[in-house]
Structures are given as structure tokens and as C-alpha cells.
Enzyme design. Structure first.
Site, mmCIF file in Angstrom:
data_model
loop_
_atom_site.group_PDB
_atom_site.id
_atom_site.type_symbol
_atom_site.label_atom_id
_atom_site.label_comp_id
_atom_site.label_asym_id
_atom_site.label_seq_id
_atom_site.Cartn_x
_atom_site.Cartn_y
_atom_site.Cartn_z
ATOM 1 N N CYS A 66 0.806 -1.231 0.000
ATOM 2 C CA CYS A 66 0.000 0.000 0.000
ATOM 3 C C CYS A 66 0.836 1.277 0.000
ATOM 4 O O CYS A 66 0.796 2.043 -0.956
ATOM 5 C CB CYS A 66 -0.902 0.013 1.225
ATOM 6 S SG CYS A 66 -2.104 -1.302 1.211
HETATM 7 N N1 LIG Z 1 -2.672 -6.200 2.019
HETATM 8 C C1 LIG Z 1 -3.126 -5.141 2.652
HETATM 9 O O1 LIG Z 1 -2.776 -4.910 3.795
HETATM 10 C C2 LIG Z 1 -4.090 -4.163 2.000
HETATM 11 C C3 LIG Z 1 -4.690 -3.200 2.806
HETATM 12 C C4 LIG Z 1 -5.602 -2.330 2.249
HETATM 13 C C5 LIG Z 1 -5.885 -2.408 0.888
HETATM 14 N N2 LIG Z 1 -5.285 -3.329 0.101
HETATM 15 C C6 LIG Z 1 -5.663 -3.360 -1.295
HETATM 16 O O2 LIG Z 1 -6.505 -4.482 -1.526
HETATM 17 C C7 LIG Z 1 -6.270 -5.016 -2.830
HETATM 18 C C8 LIG Z 1 -5.897 -6.481 -2.743
HETATM 19 O O3 LIG Z 1 -4.692 -6.583 -1.989
HETATM 20 P P1 LIG Z 1 -4.224 -7.905 -1.290
HETATM 21 O O4 LIG Z 1 -3.137 -7.512 -0.351
HETATM 22 O O5 LIG Z 1 -5.376 -8.684 -0.762
HETATM 23 O O6 LIG Z 1 -3.597 -8.684 -2.549
HETATM 24 P P2 LIG Z 1 -3.241 -10.249 -2.653
HETATM 25 O O7 LIG Z 1 -2.250 -10.372 -3.741
HETATM 26 O O8 LIG Z 1 -2.950 -10.802 -1.303
HETATM 27 O O9 LIG Z 1 -4.609 -10.893 -3.112
HETATM 28 C C9 LIG Z 1 -5.168 -10.694 -4.361
HETATM 29 C C10 LIG Z 1 -5.777 -12.009 -4.824
HETATM 30 O O10 LIG Z 1 -6.412 -11.782 -6.061
HETATM 31 C C11 LIG Z 1 -6.182 -12.887 -6.898
HETATM 32 N N3 LIG Z 1 -6.387 -12.449 -8.260
HETATM 33 C C12 LIG Z 1 -5.545 -11.811 -9.096
HETATM 34 N N4 LIG Z 1 -6.138 -11.571 -10.274
HETATM 35 C C13 LIG Z 1 -7.390 -12.031 -10.173
HETATM 36 C C14 LIG Z 1 -8.498 -12.080 -11.064
HETATM 37 N N5 LIG Z 1 -8.421 -11.547 -12.283
HETATM 38 N N6 LIG Z 1 -9.627 -12.666 -10.636
HETATM 39 C C15 LIG Z 1 -9.689 -13.200 -9.398
HETATM 40 N N7 LIG Z 1 -8.689 -13.186 -8.515
HETATM 41 C C16 LIG Z 1 -7.556 -12.616 -8.895
HETATM 42 C C17 LIG Z 1 -4.781 -13.339 -6.567
HETATM 43 O O11 LIG Z 1 -4.557 -14.670 -6.914
HETATM 44 C C18 LIG Z 1 -4.761 -13.119 -5.047
HETATM 45 O O12 LIG Z 1 -5.184 -14.269 -4.355
HETATM 46 C C19 LIG Z 1 -5.198 -4.128 -3.447
HETATM 47 O O13 LIG Z 1 -5.818 -3.106 -4.182
HETATM 48 C C20 LIG Z 1 -4.518 -3.509 -2.240
HETATM 49 O O14 LIG Z 1 -3.932 -2.271 -2.555
HETATM 50 C C21 LIG Z 1 -4.393 -4.239 0.636
#
Ligand SMILES: NC(=O)c1ccc[n+]([C@@H]2O[C@H](COP(=O)([O-])OP(=O)(O)OC[C@H]3O[C@@H](n4cnc5c(N)ncnc54)[C@H](O)[C@@H]3O)[C@@H](O)[C@H]2O)c1
Length: 437
Positions: free
Chosen positions: A271
Site C-alpha cells: 500500500c
Molecule cells: N494487504 C493489505 O494490507 C491491503 C490493505 C488495504 C488495501 N489493500 C488493497 O486491496 C487489494 C488487494 O490486496 P491484497 O493484499 O489482498 O492482494 P493479494 O495479492 O494478497 O490478493 C489478491 C488475490 O487476487 C487474486 N487475483 C488476481 N487476479 C485475479 C483475477 N483476475 N480474478 C480473481 N482473482 C484474482 C490473486 O490470486 C490473489 O489471491 C489491493 O488493491 C490492495 O492495494 C491491501
């Protein structure tokens, strides 16, 4: 009351979550605990398989509840996206990274939107949770969903609600972190608010999806800029021989108007280093330069180089040079007690050290081996921390402050310790071997 509103009120609406990562999986569990029927979608078949076998791929997260939901037939997890039709509410938690040129990479989101469009049916609510720039929901998603011929606010509903997950935080979790929601129409907002009210302690409606999108970016830019400020002051304090951590602690006693931020070896995670660039990219469309973001970016990006300078200086004082020295890096996760190494500053530092001829070893209790990443390929395994391994290194570099580390013991056995986190502040014996960076 519409069918969908009634189903939400009765916790009978099927909630489908796309992207079961750090954000999507805890969200799925929360909606399950609230009693909703669930569907979990991911393109990564290994994740779906792991969930079906009761294995968590996120170390800090217990997935016992997932096993229960599966056994009770409350949950389906699948890679079959045609089944999106079966969900009443679709929450999107896919990655929103940057390209090599530091521009927003919306490819995951756009793929997902096309897939939803192919399976859209009347009466569905779609909510984007992934962090992104203001305008994404209505400029990028809405036109693709409208191409189906369905009408927004009548046939289908669209909203944005940013995730505020803080992995590993024992105090705050999905259920007790307030949720900001913006809708594409008043009806979209009503439905999304009603849905989240069933699962989280407080819902904060805002006037538009753009306001909700910018809210998330403001939160992360606020952190990014303040971390840059203390990072810059750390470098100055080094020259002035003042302890920046002592100063921050003292300033924190002010009961109003001051929130402490702490310096570090560089930014990490999915992030804080990434999200600000989503806004600066969008701002260009308005002939506007986001100067705070630019400046903070420059300072934060320079921190691994500062660490490298301090480490070189520390070795130099022992009449050693970096070339040929054995450097033991403690921690490659981007923060304490988690197994997430995305954008970790450890990798930048390790790369700089290697370029200068140092031999790298590492230990991280949460990350046993380094997998090839987008920007690096170290192929190293975490070495055990023993008196012998400590003695055999030239310098131990503390990058991540995992709770397992016993710094008193580390300082006792290592010939030299470079500390980027002020974790050795209470170490008594061997202080002369500690070098702050
Ligand atoms: N990790 C954090 O602490 C956090 C906090 C706040 C916001 N975010 C935001 O949340 C969002 C997701 O982050 P995250 O950390 O969970 O990412 P992550 O990589 O842990 O999870 C994303 C998931 O999406 C899947 N994926 C990718 N392409 C896909 C598709 N086309 N269809 C279905 N699934 C698909 C991946 O396989 C993965 O399991 C991002 O925008 C991030 O900026 C993350």
C-alpha cells in the site's frame, strides 16, 4: 423493499468475493461469521485447493472458520467465474499494483470487470474494494458493466468501499474497522451500506465513489508523507548526533496535535509505497503536480542507500570493507511478525549489498526461502540463528523487528550490529558493537 435489500437485511444474500488474498480472505470470513452464504473466487487454483484442504496461505490468519463454512455448505470456493451469476453481492479484492514505470496497473481489475460483465444478471450489487485513483469505479468499471445493456441503479448496483486491512494487527480486524462507502447512485449507496452494516461495526457513507476512492489514498499518502518527514529528520539527526527516536518519543507525550511516525530502512508492503502514485498519475490529467507525494517518494526511496552508507561506515570503523563481508540480514517481511515480503526494503538493500560484493545471508522466521519476485531473484534460504552463524558474519543488519528476535543475545554474539529500527535501545552489554542506521 427490493428483493436484494430484503435478502441483505435477512443475511440471505450470497456474498461473492473475488481475490482471496490478504484482504479478500479475512473479508470472506467476516461475512461468513455474520451468517451470509458465501462464494470465494480466485484465479490461483493453488489457493482454492489450499482452502479446500484447510490450509492457510496467510500465516497470521486462522482459517478454521473456512473449514466450518465449507462443511456447513455455507461456502463455495472456486476458480469457475461463470458461477458469479449465483452471487447477489460481488466484492472485488484483486491486486492494483504499479507498472515498471510507476503507473497504475489496472489489468487485474479490468479482467475482473469483464468477467463480471459476462456474468452480470439483474439484481446484483458490485463493490470494488481494491485501492485505486478517484474515478476508477465509474470511469473504468461502469462503462464495461453498462455494455451488458443493464441499467445502473435499477438492474445492477455499483459502489466503492476501500479496504483498511492491517495484517497482523491484534487490535483491529475487518469486523471492528469502520468502513467508508461511496455509491454510484443513491440506491447503490443504500444497498452497499446495508450490506456492510451487517458485517462491520461502523459504516461511513460518503457522497460518491470518487470521495471513497480518495479517502483511501489520503490515508495512505498521510502515512507516506509523514514517514518521509521522520526519515529526513533521521538523516539530519545522524549528522547532529541527536537520537531521532528519543525525540519522537518525547514529542509523542503532547496530548494533542501530534501523531508519531517512525523512521525506517525504506517503505514496504502493498500500500504505502504504491498507492500515492495512483493519485499523482491521475492528477496529471488535471495539469496538477502532487509535490508532497513526489518529495516524500524521493526521500523514502533514498533510505536503503542511507542504510548502505551507514553499514559501510560501521564496517569501515572495524577496518573492514563491504566487498567480501558477510552480511546477515534480519527480516525480509516488510513489517513485524507477518509473512508478507511485497516491496520489502530488505530486497533493495540486499541488491545494493550484492552489487558491492558483499555476501548475503538472511533470517526470517516467517519466510523460510526467497522465491523469485518481479524485481529480484535471490534464491536464498533463511539460515538458523545460532551463536555460530552470528559469530561467523561480519555484520548483522536488522531490517524487520520480528518479536522472536532476542537482541540482547544477538548483540552478545555478533561482531557488529547495524540497527535500522531502534530495536537495540534497551540492550545493555556490547553497546559499542551497535551502529544505528
Ligand atoms: N494487504 C493489505 O494490507 C491491503 C490493505 C488495504 C488495501 N489493500 C488493497 O486491496 C487489494 C488487494 O490486496 P491484497 O493484499 O489482498 O492482494 P493479494 O495479492 O494478497 O490478493 C489478491 C488475490 O487476487 C487474486 N487475483 C488476481 N487476479 C485475479 C483475477 N483476475 N480474478 C480473481 N482473482 C484474482 C490473486 O490470486 C490473489 O489471491 C489491493 O488493491 C490492495 O492495494 C491491501
Amino acid at each position: 423493499m427490493s428483493d436484494l435489500m430484503q435478502k441483505i437485511q435477512d443475511c440471505g444474500a450470497t456474498v461473492g468475493i473475488i481475490g482471496l488474498g490478504y484482504v479478500g480472505l479475512p473479508l470472506l470470513i467476516r461475512f461468513g461469521e455474520a451468517g451470509f452464504p458465501l462464494m470465494g473466487f480466485d484465479v490461483d487454483a493453488r489457493k482454492i485447493d489450499a482452502l479446500l484442504h484447510g490450509e492457510s496461505y496467510i500465516k497470521h490468519l486462522s482459517i478454521e472458520a473456512v473449514g466450518r463454512f465449507l462443511a456447513d455448505k455455507q461456502l463455495v470456493v472456486t476458480i469457475d467465474f461463470d458461477r458469479l451469476k449465483e452471487a447477489d453481492c460481488i466484492l472485488i479484492c484483486v491486486p492494483t499494483p504499479l507498472t515498471e514505470k510507476l503507473e497504475p496497473d489496472l489489468s487485474y481489475l479490468l479482467d475482473t470487470t469483464e468477467t463480471i460483465a459476462r456474468n452480470l444478471r439483474p439484481g446484483q450489487l458490485v463493490v470494488l474494494e481494491s485501492t485505486t485513483y478517484p474515478g476508477t469505479t465509474e470511469e473504468m468499471m461502469l462503462p464495461r458493466l453498462r455494455r451488458t445493456g443493464y441499467e445502473l441503479g435499477k438492474d445492477f448496483h455499483l459502489a466503492f468501499s476501500p479496504e483498511r486491512e492491517d495484517p497482523g494487527n491484534p487490535r483491529f480486524h475487518t469486523g471492528n474497522i469502520p468502513k467508508v462507502v461511496g455509491g454510484a447512485t443513491p440506491r447503490c449507496l443504500e444497498l452497499a451500506v446495508a450490506l456492510y452494516q451487517k458485517a462491520v461495526s461502523r459504516v461511513v457513507p460518503v457522497s460518491s465513489t470518487r470521495a471513497a476512492e480518495l479517502t483511501k489514498l489520503l490515508e495512505n499518502i498521510y502515512r507516506n508523507v509523514n514517514i518521509a518527514l521522520v526519515n529526513e529528520l533521521k538523516v539530519l539527526c545522524g549528522k547532529m548526533d541527536i537520537d531521532i527516536w528519543e525525540v519522537i518519543e518525547a514529542a509523542s507525550t503532547k496530548p494533542f496535535g501530534f501523531a508519531p511516525f517512525y523512521p525506517g530502512p525504506g517503505l514496504g508492503g502493498h500500500c504505502i509505497p504504491i498507492d500515492p502514485f495512483y493519485l499523482s498519475w491521475k492528477a496529471r490529467e488535471y495539469d496538477f503536480a502532487t509535490r508532497f507525494i513526489q518529495l516524500a517518494g524521493e526521500i523514502n526511496i533514498s533510505m536503503p542507500y542511507y542504510v548502505l552508507d551507514r553499514l559501510t561506515e560501521a564496517l569501515n570503523r572495524q577496518r573492514k570493507c563491504l566487498n567480501g563481508s558477510k552480511v546477515l540480514v534480519l527480516g525480509v517481511a516488510y513489517k513485524k511478525d507477518i509473512d508478507d515480503d511485497r516491496e520489502s526494503p530488505s530486497y533493495v538493500i540486499m541488491e545494493l549489498l550484492m552489487e558491492r560484493g558483499a555476501e548475503i545471508l538472511y533470517n526470517d522466521p516467517h519466510i523460510p526461502r526467497l522465491k523469485p519476485g518481479r524485481k529480484h531473484d535471490f534464491r536464498l534460504e533463511s539460515i538458523p540463528l545460532t551463536e555460530e552463524t552470528l559469530r561467523e558474519t561480519d555484520v548483522v543488519l536488522v531490517v524487520t523487528d520480528h518479536s522472536q528476535y532476542d537482541y540482547e543475545w544477538i548483540v552478545e554474539h555478533a561482531p557488529l550490529v547495524v540497527d535500522t529500527r531502534n530495536v537495540t535501545k534497551n540492550v545493555g552489554k556490547g553497546r559499542e558493537k551497535i551502529f544505528k542506521a
